[in-house]
Design an enzyme around this catalytic site. Structure first.
Site, mmCIF file in Angstrom:
data_model
loop_
_atom_site.group_PDB
_atom_site.id
_atom_site.type_symbol
_atom_site.label_atom_id
_atom_site.label_comp_id
_atom_site.label_asym_id
_atom_site.label_seq_id
_atom_site.Cartn_x
_atom_site.Cartn_y
_atom_site.Cartn_z
ATOM 1 N N LYS A 33 0.852 -1.179 0.000
ATOM 2 C CA LYS A 33 0.000 0.000 0.000
ATOM 3 C C LYS A 33 0.891 1.233 0.000
ATOM 4 O O LYS A 33 1.464 1.613 1.025
ATOM 5 C CB LYS A 33 -0.939 0.066 1.203
ATOM 6 N N GLU A 43 8.875 1.356 11.530
ATOM 7 C CA GLU A 43 9.916 2.389 11.507
ATOM 8 C C GLU A 43 9.176 3.712 11.551
ATOM 9 O O GLU A 43 8.544 4.107 10.575
ATOM 10 C CB GLU A 43 10.784 2.259 10.253
ATOM 11 N N CYS A 63 12.892 10.880 7.988
ATOM 12 C CA CYS A 63 12.691 10.365 9.347
ATOM 13 C C CYS A 63 13.939 10.516 10.197
ATOM 14 O O CYS A 63 13.849 10.733 11.409
ATOM 15 C CB CYS A 63 12.244 8.907 9.292
ATOM 16 N N GLU A 110 8.491 16.180 16.082
ATOM 17 C CA GLU A 110 8.992 15.965 14.725
ATOM 18 C C GLU A 110 8.285 16.927 13.768
ATOM 19 O O GLU A 110 7.102 16.790 13.488
ATOM 20 C CB GLU A 110 8.754 14.521 14.276
#
Length: 502
Positions: A195, A271, A306, A405
């Site tokens: 996906k 992750e 990331c 973040e």
């Protein structure tokens, strides 16, 4: 020579190739490209211009159920799961060769879809191709084990594929993250349902065409474009998906773990987010080079990374000098047209992310951080979403830009006086994906490296490594590892066989 077959070198070449592209927009289920049964589609937009690229099939539970059924059938048939590893190796090497042949097209799809500079996308393609080849070459070189027993017994430890693997990948490195997920899962013998993010589905659908051409058996690899709360949730809640592999936000990662618990306790490898510290000690020999690397660590890929080195921790004795050098480096990393090979940064992926970054910048100012450069949108006349390199000094861990973040080109600078203070500050985060350490003192390097709570530590570099090195985090940055032979272990099951000998 047509634009699609010419090797692009200049800005004009990439523009010409972009104009000649044709997009596959349908889901890939059981070796066929099909519309969503509901007929629903979603727009994928070029963030550098605001233009709609295509309308893509928006899959939901019916498509997930069909893909899972075909994946299970393919797995049970055994024409991939039970063939010799050397045969899977040959098929995956064919896929890698096809990716190599079409690398410019694949790179262009990612650039148009999510706004990254085409030079960055080309680097991603090299990494994706390397990943598929690495896993293909590794799979027939992993051995089982024979346990130490007496003469009356034989103990064998076998590795077998898990079954049906659902891979949910992010939008910031669309095809490279796809390769990191599907490479080891396919090599181990699993059936894989991919996906892609609804923000960047086009390269995944092109990859499906190449997988078909490479001769992967029917049902072994399928692609379902759509949203996380629809088709993604259906995959995560399925009782017949054996493993879920995800790269994305910590919030969504936690939700997927709940779905696994509510269904069949499927394996979940995550992750997730990061707020990576980059520690610079005063003993560095070349502060100019370190400053350039520190700037690239946060401004590469528009900061939509990331492992972005978003927290810069600098020893106070060189702090102001170092910040000035970072600002000089940032000036050379301004955003531009992603199709221009000279652009270091491109466009922010979509308006939601763009507004979120600007909101963080506003909060940084309101909370008292010192804005040294950037902070406002740029290149607005293009119709695109561009934010320049933004640097804050005087940041504290209590500020939003110091702990959350941002996922954009926003650097927060902290100062420290002692090694202990630097380690404490670096570890003061819910995340633990990556960390950087710059020093010439080998004793310090060994001490600090061992004490940083992080899945990976880069010493005198940022984001170094190749396919032989595991990639993943600790704490709320997730679990599991991409890359290296350790990722193959995650997509296989141990079976113990104990034989009584007479």
């Amino acid at each position: 020579m047509s634009a699609m077959h010419k090797v692009p070198e200049s800005h004009a070449d990439w523009q010409a190739m972009a104009g000649a592209l044709r997009f596959e927009t349908r889901a890939f289920i059981n070796d066929a490209f099909v519309d969503a049964s509901s007929g629903v589609t979603f727009e994928t937009v070029n963030p550098a211009t605001g233009d709609v690229l295509a309308r893509v099939a928006s899959c939901d539970a019916p498509e997930a159920e069909a893909a899972i059924r075909h994946a299970r059938q393919a797995f049970n048939t055994g024409n991939w799961s039970r063939i010799a590893p050397s045969e899977r190796k040959r098929a995956l090497l064919r896929l890698a060769d096809l990716m190599e042949c079409h690398k410019h097209e694949l790179a262009l799809l990612d650039t148009l879809d999510m706004g990254k500079p085409v030079t960055s996308s080309m680097g991603d393609m090299a990494g994706a191709i390397s990943c598929i080849r690495y896993n293909a070459e590794t799979i027939d070189k992993l051995y089982g084990e024979v346990a130490p027993t007496g003469e009356d017994s034989l103990g064998m430890i076998l590795r077998e594929p898990l079954g049906v693997v659902a891979s949910i990948v992010p939008w910031n490195f669309p095809l490279m993250m796809t390769a990191w997920k599907i490479g080891p899962a396919l090599a181990a013998g699993n059936s894989v349902i991919l996906k892609p993010s609804e923000k960047s589905p086009l390269s995944a659908l092109r990859l499906a065409q190449l997988a078909l051409e490479a001769g992967l058996p029917t049902g072994v690899f399928q692609v379902l474009p759509g949203y996380g709360h629809t088709v993604g949730q259906a995959l995560a809640l399925s009782m017949d998906v054996d493993c879920l592999s995800f790269t994305g936000s910590t919030q969504v990662g936690k939700l997927l773990m709940q779905f696994a618990g509510q269904s069949n306790l499927k394996r979940v490898y995550l992750e997730c987010g990061g707020k990576s510290p980059n520690l610079v000690f005063a003993d560095c020999k070349d502060l100019d080079a370190v400053a350039t690397n520190a700037a690239a660590a946060i401004f590469h890929n528009q900061g939509e990374v990331c492992i972005a080195g978003s927290r810069l921790l600098v020893e106070n004795s060189v702090r102001e000098t170092f910040i000035e050098k970072v600002l000089e480096a940032a000036e050379t990393m301004q955003p531009g047209d992603p199709l221009d090979p000279a652009s270091f940064m491109g466009a922010i992926v979509d308006r939601t992310q763009y507004q979120s970054i600007l909101d963080y910048i506003r909060r940084g100012v309101e909370e008292g951080a010192h804005l040294r450069v950037g902070g406002e949108a740029t290149n607005e006349e293009s119709g695109g979403l561009f934010i320049p390199p933004t640097v804050f000094d005087g940041v504290t861990p209590q500020m939003a830009i110091g702990r959350e973040e941002v996922f954009g080109p926003v650097l927060s600078v902290f100062g420290f006086d002692t090694e202990e203070e630097a380690i404490t500050m670096a570890n003061d985060s819910q995340y633990g994906l990556a960390a950087g350490l710059w020093s010439q003192d080998i004793d310090r390097i060994m001490r600090v490296t061992r004490r940083l709570h992080s899945g990976q530590v880069y010493v005198n570099n940022w984001a170094g490594g190749d396919m032989t090195m595991p990639f993943g985090g600790v704490k709320q940055s997730g679990n599991g590892r991409d890359k290296s032979h350790h990722s193959l272990e995650e997509y296989s099951e141990l079976k113990s066989v104990w034989m009584a000998l007479t």
